[in-house]
Design an enzyme around this catalytic site. Structure first.
Site, PDB file in Angstrom:
ATOM      1  N   ASN A 108      40.221  -2.480 -29.810  1.00 16.31           N
ATOM      2  CA  ASN A 108      40.631  -1.197 -30.337  1.00 16.31           C
ATOM      3  C   ASN A 108      40.077  -1.063 -29.272  1.00 16.31           C
ATOM      4  O   ASN A 108      38.557  -0.787 -28.635  1.00 16.31           O
ATOM      5  CB  ASN A 108      40.342   0.365 -31.554  1.00 16.31           C
ATOM      6  CG  ASN A 108      41.216  -0.819 -32.704  1.00 16.31           C
ATOM      7  OD1 ASN A 108      42.099  -1.539 -32.488  1.00 16.31           O
ATOM      8  ND2 ASN A 108      40.382  -0.809 -34.161  1.00 16.31           N
TER       9      ASN A 108
ATOM     10  N   ASN B 185      30.779  -3.924 -47.035  1.00 13.68           N
ATOM     11  CA  ASN B 185      29.909  -2.845 -47.047  1.00 13.68           C
ATOM     12  C   ASN B 185      29.428  -2.411 -48.743  1.00 13.68           C
ATOM     13  O   ASN B 185      30.420  -2.865 -49.374  1.00 13.68           O
ATOM     14  CB  ASN B 185      29.978  -2.282 -46.115  1.00 13.68           C
ATOM     15  CG  ASN B 185      31.418  -1.302 -45.905  1.00 13.68           C
ATOM     16  OD1 ASN B 185      31.893  -1.407 -46.755  1.00 13.68           O
ATOM     17  ND2 ASN B 185      31.100  -0.454 -44.872  1.00 13.68           N
TER      18      ASN B 185
ATOM     19  N   GLY C  90      19.422  -1.335 -46.140  1.00 14.10           N
ATOM     20  CA  GLY C  90      19.572  -2.819 -45.781  1.00 14.10           C
ATOM     21  C   GLY C  90      20.087  -3.865 -46.444  1.00 14.10           C
ATOM     22  O   GLY C  90      21.517  -3.768 -46.677  1.00 14.10           O
TER      23      GLY C  90
ATOM     24  N   ALA D 205      29.779   0.585 -35.646  1.00 15.32           N
ATOM     25  CA  ALA D 205      29.765  -0.591 -35.218  1.00 15.32           C
ATOM     26  C   ALA D 205      28.077  -1.376 -35.110  1.00 15.32           C
ATOM     27  O   ALA D 205      27.759  -2.240 -35.684  1.00 15.32           O
ATOM     28  CB  ALA D 205      29.776  -1.383 -33.739  1.00 15.32           C
ATOM     29  N   ALA D 206      27.363  -1.024 -36.851  1.00 15.82           N
ATOM     30  CA  ALA D 206      26.289  -1.402 -37.050  1.00 15.82           C
ATOM     31  C   ALA D 206      26.353  -2.547 -38.140  1.00 15.82           C
ATOM     32  O   ALA D 206      25.479  -3.610 -37.730  1.00 15.82           O
ATOM     33  CB  ALA D 206      25.294  -0.179 -38.100  1.00 15.82           C
ATOM     34  N   GLY D 207      27.204  -2.093 -38.796  1.00 16.93           N
ATOM     35  CA  GLY D 207      27.815  -3.859 -39.605  1.00 16.93           C
ATOM     36  C   GLY D 207      28.806  -4.590 -39.155  1.00 16.93           C
ATOM     37  O   GLY D 207      28.401  -5.212 -39.363  1.00 16.93           O
ATOM     38  N   ASP D 208      29.197  -4.477 -37.454  1.00 20.20           N
ATOM     39  CA  ASP D 208      29.548  -5.404 -36.778  1.00 20.20           C
ATOM     40  C   ASP D 208      27.906  -6.247 -36.281  1.00 20.20           C
ATOM     41  O   ASP D 208      28.219  -7.326 -35.850  1.00 20.20           O
ATOM     42  CB  ASP D 208      30.922  -4.796 -35.853  1.00 20.20           C
ATOM     43  CG  ASP D 208      31.666  -4.212 -36.697  1.00 20.20           C
ATOM     44  OD1 ASP D 208      32.041  -4.759 -37.614  1.00 20.20           O
ATOM     45  OD2 ASP D 208      32.203  -2.877 -35.736  1.00 20.20           O
TER      46      ASP D 208
HETATM   47  O1  RIB Z   1      33.468  -0.419 -37.534  1.00 22.87           O
HETATM   48  C1  RIB Z   1      33.645  -0.107 -36.217  1.00 22.87           C
HETATM   49  C2  RIB Z   1      34.857  -0.355 -36.137  1.00 22.87           C
HETATM   50  O2  RIB Z   1      36.354  -0.223 -36.622  1.00 22.87           O
HETATM   51  C3  RIB Z   1      35.364   1.091 -34.350  1.00 22.87           C
HETATM   52  O3  RIB Z   1      35.362   0.212 -33.534  1.00 22.87           O
HETATM   53  C4  RIB Z   1      36.911   1.129 -34.522  1.00 22.87           C
HETATM   54  O4  RIB Z   1      37.689   0.714 -33.783  1.00 22.87           O
HETATM   55  C5  RIB Z   1      37.194   0.093 -35.986  1.00 22.87           C
HETATM   56  O5  RIB Z   1      38.136  -0.720 -36.132  1.00 22.87           O
END
Ligand code: RIB
Length: 322
Positions: A17, A191, A233, A259-262
């Site tokens: 995205n 999460n 955590g 995006a911390a989870g990513d």
């Molecule tokens: O996990 C964060 C992401 O969620 C963002 O970058 C946004 O595009 C959504 O997909």
């Protein structure tokens, strides 16, 4: 170069995205208009974020996804290529716009996200079948999320199982999916809100998380569940040993949790595939996630391996392999 220094090949299937990030003191109420402080366009999307995070953490990443035939799409593709990610399976759909997300970030780093999925929802089953048919089964694992059609998630899981590839599912965003169909995941990692949507259990404390994680592995017949608990955590549940383990997070000054989870899921995947120790992988992932929270935006916030090593050193942490 030792075996463990080699870049492991990872297949990431997911969304891409363009994110519009607006910083503001607090989000508006219904009927209210507020003045924001600044805005920016940054590359995002759960799948692309995880691909970039894994590449920065020394994985050899191939990305599978879909963009529209528009300026955002070609820019996002270029961004992935600049990270050294193979994009031969990032297809372009001429009928749909590239995925887009509007992200409001409040002063304390909390965010609210609305995603327009666009071309992400146009991925076809025969296209993912071609990925698996056209490649030797050389990937160390498949990393996938739920920001793409459910039929594609199920098909990718089926194809990966056929090739005996471990599947790691980042179970976001919340989807109304029959999770029993995902049987046989190596790791399912939602999460807290996603966990509640899947299990009906709210993770107010560690005990709730243990109960929810047990339910997650039973529903999905996964080997492990890893519930991301934000700054608290993560909670690991090993289904084979019937063993939960809580791993504390590292406190940081939050700027933006996007995006911390990513970053967490990708770092956990990279470390786990390299060393096979999930608790250590989750410590490493907590460090990567904490670093991502200290920076604005999705992909600009994802740390490199060197940045994680510096964080670990500066904090005097002991994490295997770092
Ligand atoms: O996990 C964060 C992401 O969620 C963002 O970058 C946004 O595009 C959504 O997909």
């Amino acid at each position: 170069m030792t075996e463990q220094d080699k870049k492991l090949p990872l297949l990431v299937v997911g969304s891409v995205n363009m994110d519009l990030v607006m910083q503001l003191p607090k989000v508006p109420q219904g009927g209210e208009t507020l003045l924001g402080q600044r805005y920016s366009y940054v590359p995002g999307g759960k799948g692309a974020n995880q691909a970039v995070a894994a590449a920065r953490l020394d994985m050899e990443v191939t990305f599978v996804g879909k963009i529209g035939a528009d300026a955002h799409g070609s820019h996002l593709k270029e961004c992935l290529e600049q990270e050294g990610i193979a994009t031969r399976y990032l297809l372009s759909d001429t009928g749909d716009q590239t995925g887009f997300a509007a992200i409001f970030v409040e002063a304390d780093g909390q965010n609210r996200i609305v995603v327009f999925p666009g071309a992400n929802m146009a991925i076809q089953e025969q296209e993912v079948a071609a990925v698996f048919a056209g490649s030797p089964a050389g990937w160390a694992a498949v990393l996938i999320n739920l920001e793409i059609p459910q039929s594609i998630v199920l098909e990718v899981c089926r194809l990966a199982r056929e090739k005996d590839l471990p599947i790691i599912l980042d179970a976001g965003p919340i989807r109304d999916l029959d999770f029993t169909l995902l049987h046989g995941l190596e790791i399912i990692s939602p999460n807290e809100t996603e966990t509640q949507a899947i299990t009906g259990i709210e993770c107010r404390g560690v005990d709730d998380a243990v109960e929810a994680a047990g339910r997650l592995v039973r529903i999905t017949q996964s080997r492990y569940a890893v519930i991301k608990l934000g700054e608290r955590g993560a909670l690991i549940y090993d289904a084979e040993q019937d063993q939960p383990e809580y791993i504390k997070g590292y406190p940081v000054q939050a700027v933006d949790s996007t995006a911390a989870g990513d970053a967490f899921t990708a770092a956990m995947t990279a470390h786990f595939l390299r060393y096979g120790e999930l608790a250590e992988a989750v410590r490493y992932a907590n460090a990567a996630g904490a670093l991502a929270v200290t920076r604005l935006g999705a992909q600009p916030s994802l740390p490199t391996g060197e940045q994680v090593r510096t964080f670990v050193r500066e904090r005097g942490l002991e994490i295997f392999g770092v």
